[in-house]
Design a protein around this motif. Structure first.
Motif, mmCIF file in Angstrom:
data_model
loop_
_atom_site.group_PDB
_atom_site.id
_atom_site.type_symbol
_atom_site.label_atom_id
_atom_site.label_comp_id
_atom_site.label_asym_id
_atom_site.label_seq_id
_atom_site.Cartn_x
_atom_site.Cartn_y
_atom_site.Cartn_z
ATOM 1 N N UNK A 1 43.274 -2.729 68.204
ATOM 2 C CA UNK A 1 42.441 -2.290 67.080
ATOM 3 C C UNK A 1 42.674 -0.816 66.756
ATOM 4 N N UNK A 2 42.807 0.015 67.794
ATOM 5 C CA UNK A 2 43.057 1.442 67.547
ATOM 6 C C UNK A 2 44.400 1.646 66.849
ATOM 7 N N UNK A 3 45.433 0.988 67.349
ATOM 8 C CA UNK A 3 46.756 1.135 66.746
ATOM 9 C C UNK A 3 46.722 0.656 65.299
ATOM 10 N N UNK A 4 46.035 -0.430 65.043
ATOM 11 C CA UNK A 4 45.921 -0.929 63.675
ATOM 12 C C UNK A 4 45.208 0.085 62.780
ATOM 13 N N UNK A 5 44.147 0.678 63.293
ATOM 14 C CA UNK A 5 43.395 1.673 62.516
ATOM 15 C C UNK A 5 44.258 2.905 62.235
ATOM 16 N N UNK A 6 44.944 3.415 63.269
ATOM 17 C CA UNK A 6 45.811 4.584 63.078
ATOM 18 C C UNK A 6 46.955 4.274 62.113
ATOM 19 N N UNK A 7 47.578 3.118 62.279
ATOM 20 C CA UNK A 7 48.716 2.748 61.441
ATOM 21 C C UNK A 7 48.283 2.581 59.983
ATOM 22 N N UNK A 8 47.121 1.988 59.790
ATOM 23 C CA UNK A 8 46.611 1.806 58.429
ATOM 24 C C UNK A 8 46.360 3.150 57.768
ATOM 25 N N UNK A 9 45.730 4.060 58.488
ATOM 26 C CA UNK A 9 45.454 5.390 57.925
ATOM 27 C C UNK A 9 46.740 6.151 57.611
ATOM 28 N N UNK A 10 47.719 6.031 58.490
ATOM 29 C CA UNK A 10 49.003 6.689 58.255
ATOM 30 C C UNK A 10 49.695 6.077 57.031
ATOM 31 N N UNK A 11 49.688 4.763 56.921
ATOM 32 C CA UNK A 11 50.302 4.092 55.771
ATOM 33 C C UNK A 11 49.615 4.505 54.467
ATOM 34 N N UNK A 12 48.299 4.648 54.512
ATOM 35 C CA UNK A 12 47.565 5.110 53.327
ATOM 36 C C UNK A 12 47.950 6.541 52.979
ATOM 37 N N UNK A 13 48.055 7.404 53.993
ATOM 38 C CA UNK A 13 48.448 8.798 53.757
ATOM 39 C C UNK A 13 49.859 8.889 53.168
ATOM 40 N N UNK A 14 50.710 7.934 53.541
ATOM 41 C CA UNK A 14 52.074 7.887 53.003
ATOM 42 C C UNK A 14 52.108 7.273 51.603
ATOM 43 N N UNK A 15 50.961 6.836 51.137
ATOM 44 C CA UNK A 15 50.799 6.221 49.819
ATOM 45 C C UNK A 15 51.709 5.005 49.635
ATOM 46 N N UNK A 16 51.758 4.172 50.685
ATOM 47 C CA UNK A 16 52.505 2.925 50.594
ATOM 48 C C UNK A 16 51.718 1.953 49.718
ATOM 49 N N UNK A 17 52.366 0.906 49.265
ATOM 50 C CA UNK A 17 51.690 -0.081 48.416
ATOM 51 C C UNK A 17 50.602 -0.800 49.213
ATOM 52 N N UNK A 18 49.649 -1.373 48.496
ATOM 53 C CA UNK A 18 48.565 -2.112 49.152
ATOM 54 C C UNK A 18 49.118 -3.242 50.004
ATOM 55 N N UNK A 19 50.170 -3.900 49.537
ATOM 56 C CA UNK A 19 50.782 -4.997 50.286
ATOM 57 C C UNK A 19 51.397 -4.487 51.588
ATOM 58 N N UNK A 20 52.084 -3.332 51.513
ATOM 59 C CA UNK A 20 52.694 -2.753 52.720
ATOM 60 C C UNK A 20 51.621 -2.321 53.715
ATOM 61 N N UNK A 21 50.570 -1.709 53.213
ATOM 62 C CA UNK A 21 49.477 -1.260 54.080
ATOM 63 C C UNK A 21 48.852 -2.452 54.794
ATOM 64 N N UNK A 22 48.614 -3.534 54.074
ATOM 65 C CA UNK A 22 48.007 -4.724 54.679
ATOM 66 C C UNK A 22 48.941 -5.344 55.721
ATOM 67 N N UNK A 23 50.226 -5.400 55.430
ATOM 68 C CA UNK A 23 51.196 -5.948 56.392
ATOM 69 C C UNK A 23 51.232 -5.087 57.654
ATOM 70 N N UNK A 24 51.197 -3.779 57.493
ATOM 71 C CA UNK A 24 51.194 -2.859 58.638
ATOM 72 C C UNK A 24 49.921 -3.040 59.455
ATOM 73 N N UNK A 25 48.791 -3.152 58.779
ATOM 74 C CA UNK A 25 47.511 -3.340 59.482
ATOM 75 C C UNK A 25 47.554 -4.619 60.334
ATOM 76 N N UNK A 26 48.029 -5.695 59.731
ATOM 77 C CA UNK A 26 48.075 -6.980 60.428
ATOM 78 C C UNK A 26 49.086 -6.964 61.571
ATOM 79 N N UNK A 27 50.270 -6.410 61.319
ATOM 80 C CA UNK A 27 51.305 -6.351 62.358
ATOM 81 C C UNK A 27 50.855 -5.472 63.521
ATOM 82 N N UNK A 28 50.188 -4.372 63.221
ATOM 83 C CA UNK A 28 49.707 -3.483 64.283
ATOM 84 C C UNK A 28 48.668 -4.185 65.149
ATOM 85 N N UNK A 29 47.832 -5.003 64.538
ATOM 86 C CA UNK A 29 46.838 -5.756 65.310
ATOM 87 C C UNK A 29 47.493 -6.694 66.312
#
Length: 167
Positions: free
Chosen positions: A39-67
């Motif tokens: 859960x922590x890795x997913x939270x950190x990865x999601x925040x980093x992906x958002x800061x990188x201004x990745x697309x919503x689809x990429x952010x969601x894929x990163x969140x799920x993969x990190x989980x």
């Protein structure tokens, strides 16, 4: 028809979340040292992906993969997974198999296919010294790079039993 399609999509999304939560619970149960790690890795990865201004689809894929990035550890021997001291070179090779095992666990479920590549490559290193394939630079999927950073940060800042947190 559009309403039915939207309802079907929401139902599928709900099932996906239920399966993901069950797999995360199974992983936390298997490895007490890393409880909460996914859960922590997913939270950190999601925040980093958002800061990188990745697309919503990429952010969601990163969140799920990190989980699910360590889900392959479910198939690792307990004595290796919970070893308190340094691992032997042979044990390191066993640990490295969690990437392939994780991909195999998720492969039968079509809705996990978009994230399997990110999960599989989250131990590659930009300099090519990572695994499983020693990919370098831009050959590493960007989502896997984000997960690597989040995973490394969590590993360095939490107590792992075999490794004290860094400040």
């Amino acid at each position: 028809a559009l309403v039915d399609l939207r309802l079907a999509y929401k139902e599928m999304e709900s099932h996906f979340l239920e399966v993901t939560k069950s797999l995360v619970i199974a992983m936390d149960t298997k490895d007490a040292y890393t409880a909460g790690h996914l859960e922590r890795v997913s939270r950190y990865a999601t925040r980093l992906a958002e800061a990188l201004q990745l697309s919503k689809e990429e952010i969601e894929a990163i969140r799920e993969a990190a989980l699910l990035h360590d889900i392959g550890k479910l198939n690792l021997p307990e004595e290796v997974l919970h070893k308190a001291g340094s691992l032997t070179p042979e044990e390191v090779e066993v640990i490295k198999k969690h990437l392939e095992l994780g991909a195999k666990i998720l492969a039968p479920m079509k809705f996990f296919r978009p994230i399997t590549t990110l999960l599989y490559h989250h131990h590659e290193r930009y300099d090519g010294k990572g695994y499983p394939h020693g990919l370098t630079g831009e050959f590493i999927p960007s989502g896997a790079q984000v997960i690597t950073i989040a995973d490394s940060f969590d590993a360095m800042t939490t107590n792992r039993g075999y490794n004290k947190p860094k400040n």
